[in-house]
Design a protein around this motif. Structure first.
Motif, PDB file in Angstrom:
ATOM      1  N   LEU A  11       0.923  -1.270  -0.038  1.00 33.55           N
ATOM      2  CA  LEU A  11      -0.057  -0.144  -0.022  1.00 33.55           C
ATOM      3  C   LEU A  11       0.986   1.172   0.111  1.00 33.55           C
ATOM      4  O   LEU A  11       1.761   1.420   0.969  1.00 33.55           O
ATOM      5  N   LEU A  12       0.995   2.107  -1.181  1.00 32.39           N
ATOM      6  CA  LEU A  12       1.836   3.037  -1.184  1.00 32.39           C
ATOM      7  C   LEU A  12       1.428   4.235  -0.443  1.00 32.39           C
ATOM      8  O   LEU A  12       0.375   4.566   0.068  1.00 32.39           O
ATOM      9  N   PRO A  13       2.597   5.130   0.121  1.00 29.71           N
ATOM     10  CA  PRO A  13       2.377   6.385   0.551  1.00 29.71           C
ATOM     11  C   PRO A  13       1.273   7.374  -0.165  1.00 29.71           C
ATOM     12  O   PRO A  13       1.501   7.618  -1.116  1.00 29.71           O
ATOM     13  N   GLY A  14       0.256   7.749   0.704  1.00 28.43           N
ATOM     14  CA  GLY A  14      -0.550   8.767   0.073  1.00 28.43           C
ATOM     15  C   GLY A  14      -1.899   7.845  -0.477  1.00 28.43           C
ATOM     16  O   GLY A  14      -2.671   8.515  -1.095  1.00 28.43           O
ATOM     17  N   GLU A  15      -1.959   6.463  -0.585  1.00 29.49           N
ATOM     18  CA  GLU A  15      -2.861   5.944  -1.128  1.00 29.49           C
ATOM     19  C   GLU A  15      -4.212   5.895  -0.330  1.00 29.49           C
ATOM     20  O   GLU A  15      -4.039   5.725   0.715  1.00 29.49           O
ATOM     21  N   THR A  57      10.318   3.869  16.919  1.00 30.89           N
ATOM     22  CA  THR A  57      11.400   4.541  15.958  1.00 30.89           C
ATOM     23  C   THR A  57      11.210   3.315  14.634  1.00 30.89           C
ATOM     24  O   THR A  57      11.532   3.949  13.601  1.00 30.89           O
ATOM     25  N   VAL A  58      11.730   2.092  14.814  1.00 34.78           N
ATOM     26  CA  VAL A  58      11.937   1.159  13.911  1.00 34.78           C
ATOM     27  C   VAL A  58      10.523   1.044  12.992  1.00 34.78           C
ATOM     28  O   VAL A  58      10.547   0.882  11.960  1.00 34.78           O
ATOM     29  N   THR A  59       9.449   1.133  13.819  1.00 34.65           N
ATOM     30  CA  THR A  59       8.024   1.322  12.917  1.00 34.65           C
ATOM     31  C   THR A  59       7.932   2.522  12.014  1.00 34.65           C
ATOM     32  O   THR A  59       7.707   2.288  10.826  1.00 34.65           O
ATOM     33  N   ARG A  60       8.456   3.557  12.580  1.00 34.80           N
ATOM     34  CA  ARG A  60       8.185   4.685  11.988  1.00 34.80           C
ATOM     35  C   ARG A  60       9.211   5.006  10.723  1.00 34.80           C
ATOM     36  O   ARG A  60       8.959   5.567   9.588  1.00 34.80           O
ATOM     37  N   ILE A  61      10.194   4.308  10.685  1.00 34.91           N
ATOM     38  CA  ILE A  61      11.202   4.260   9.538  1.00 34.91           C
ATOM     39  C   ILE A  61      11.152   3.060   8.774  1.00 34.91           C
ATOM     40  O   ILE A  61      11.768   2.797   7.626  1.00 34.91           O
ATOM     41  N   ALA A  62      10.163   2.115   9.123  1.00 35.01           N
ATOM     42  CA  ALA A  62      10.235   0.626   8.429  1.00 35.01           C
ATOM     43  C   ALA A  62       9.746   0.921   6.785  1.00 35.01           C
ATOM     44  O   ALA A  62      10.529   0.118   5.986  1.00 35.01           O
ATOM     45  N   ARG A  63       9.055   1.758   6.431  1.00 32.66           N
ATOM     46  CA  ARG A  63       8.501   1.797   5.018  1.00 32.66           C
ATOM     47  C   ARG A  63       9.986   2.304   4.180  1.00 32.66           C
ATOM     48  O   ARG A  63      10.298   1.649   3.076  1.00 32.66           O
ATOM     49  N   ALA A  64      10.686   3.115   4.876  1.00 32.58           N
ATOM     50  CA  ALA A  64      11.749   3.567   4.307  1.00 32.58           C
ATOM     51  C   ALA A  64      13.018   2.389   3.998  1.00 32.58           C
ATOM     52  O   ALA A  64      13.696   2.406   3.096  1.00 32.58           O
ATOM     53  N   ARG A  65      13.139   2.016   5.384  1.00 35.92           N
ATOM     54  CA  ARG A  65      14.099   0.676   5.336  1.00 35.92           C
ATOM     55  C   ARG A  65      13.735  -0.285   3.998  1.00 35.92           C
ATOM     56  O   ARG A  65      14.726  -0.923   3.561  1.00 35.92           O
ATOM     57  N   GLU A  90      10.482  14.583   8.850  1.00 41.55           N
ATOM     58  CA  GLU A  90      10.097  13.829  10.075  1.00 41.55           C
ATOM     59  C   GLU A  90      11.005  12.637  10.092  1.00 41.55           C
ATOM     60  O   GLU A  90      11.363  12.210  11.248  1.00 41.55           O
ATOM     61  N   LEU A  91      11.228  11.862   8.951  1.00 43.08           N
ATOM     62  CA  LEU A  91      12.083  10.746   9.081  1.00 43.08           C
ATOM     63  C   LEU A  91      13.580  11.247   9.797  1.00 43.08           C
ATOM     64  O   LEU A  91      13.941  10.656  10.597  1.00 43.08           O
ATOM     65  N   LEU A  92      14.164  12.160   9.513  1.00 39.40           N
ATOM     66  CA  LEU A  92      15.435  12.667   9.737  1.00 39.40           C
ATOM     67  C   LEU A  92      15.316  12.936  11.396  1.00 39.40           C
ATOM     68  O   LEU A  92      16.145  12.772  12.098  1.00 39.40           O
ATOM     69  N   GLU A  93      13.976  13.601  11.753  1.00 40.81           N
ATOM     70  CA  GLU A  93      13.857  13.819  13.096  1.00 40.81           C
ATOM     71  C   GLU A  93      13.745  12.513  13.970  1.00 40.81           C
ATOM     72  O   GLU A  93      14.189  12.442  15.175  1.00 40.81           O
ATOM     73  N   VAL A  94      13.040  11.397  13.412  1.00 42.11           N
ATOM     74  CA  VAL A  94      13.204  10.133  13.977  1.00 42.11           C
ATOM     75  C   VAL A  94      14.505   9.671  14.179  1.00 42.11           C
ATOM     76  O   VAL A  94      14.821   9.014  15.383  1.00 42.11           O
ATOM     77  N   PHE A  95      15.289   9.767  13.237  1.00 40.43           N
ATOM     78  CA  PHE A  95      16.807   9.342  13.320  1.00 40.43           C
ATOM     79  C   PHE A  95      17.622  10.183  14.322  1.00 40.43           C
ATOM     80  O   PHE A  95      18.355   9.436  14.983  1.00 40.43           O
ATOM     81  N   PRO A 134       1.704   9.766   4.184  1.00 40.60           N
ATOM     82  CA  PRO A 134       2.897   9.928   3.486  1.00 40.60           C
ATOM     83  C   PRO A 134       4.348   9.608   4.224  1.00 40.60           C
ATOM     84  O   PRO A 134       4.295   9.959   5.257  1.00 40.60           O
ATOM     85  N   ILE A 135       5.236   9.534   3.447  1.00 40.21           N
ATOM     86  CA  ILE A 135       6.588   9.473   3.892  1.00 40.21           C
ATOM     87  C   ILE A 135       7.067  10.846   3.953  1.00 40.21           C
ATOM     88  O   ILE A 135       7.590  11.460   2.739  1.00 40.21           O
TER      89      ILE A 135
END
Length: 236
Positions: free
Chosen positions: A29-33, A154-162, A80-85, A75-76
């Motif tokens: 399921l794509l970001p924004g779908e 945190t790993v959940t929130r970056i999972a799609r990027a990973r 926000e991703l950088l803040e999570v890191f 959406p990704i």
């Protein structure tokens, strides 16, 4: 017709929440779908109540977003991703420092066995699952439940990027080597080295993901990828 309607469920007895979460994290399921509850009823063979409960849980996790009465796959957001890191770096460093003092031999051995499962396994799915769980396991070695929960979040929130880098053979090999190094420092009770190793690993993953996302942002933008102005400043 929504793209979600065309995808067929094939996960047997897995629950509605688990199935939807897996589809989002793996980018099926794509970001924004846009998400249609009616379509999910037909696809999952489930009633409206468990679907709504699952979507509420996913909304709390930041994987589903609400726009008025409509729901979409969140959406990704690169900023926000950088803040999570940044957050992840701080909590994981503290977690492994504590783990150096508190980890028990049997728990260290369990993490080592987890990493052994990946050795020689070319499956991106296995790499993704173990790569996620090993960081949570490092945090559990600290004996601090709040740190473990924070790392899980945190790993959940970056999972799609990973997931985007899960197919890189070199990336899998590098991550396995880095995970083993972190575990070795914990087992040897070397907190400074363990913290430095986990920070270095986190930054490598961050930089790799950011590069991949920026390279593909044109195609992803149509599906809701947000690249905010402050993203570059945060990456410096």
């Amino acid at each position: 017709m929504e793209a979600v309607e065309s995808r067929q469920a094939g996960n047997g007895g897995v629950g509605v929440y688990e199935r939807l979460r897996a589809d989002i994290l793996s980018l099926h399921l794509l970001p924004g779908e846009r998400i249609s509850e009616r379509a999910l009823e037909a696809r999952l063979g489930s009633s409206r109540t468990p679907i709504r409960e699952a979507l509420l849980r996913l909304e709390v996790e930041g994987l589903v977003s609400r726009e008025g009465r409509s729901l979409r796959v969140a959406p990704i957001d690169l900023a926000e991703l950088l803040e999570v890191f940044e957050y992840r770096e701080a909590i994981e460093a503290e977690a492994v420092r504590l783990a150096c003092r508190r980890a028990k031999a049997k728990d260290l051995a369990e993490v080592a066995r987890m990493l052994d499962r990946v050795e020689g396994d070319d499956s991106p799915e296995t790499w993704f699952d173990v790569g996620t769980e090993v960081h949570v396991s490092f945090a559990r070695l600290s004996g601090n439940r709040f740190l473990a929960r924070a790392v899980q979040d945190t790993v959940t929130r970056i999972a799609r990027a990973r997931w985007m880098m899960a197919k890189s053979e070199q990336g899998r090999a590098d991550s396995l080597r880095e995970h083993r190094e972190i575990l070795q420092f914990i087992a040897q009770g070397r907190p400074d080295e363990a913290a430095a190793a986990v920070i270095a690993h986190t930054r490598i993953v961050r930089d790799t993901l950011v590069a991949a996302l920026r390279e593909g942002q044109r195609s992803f933008r149509a599906h809701g990828l947000a690249v905010l102005d402050q993203a570059e400043a945060l990456a410096d």
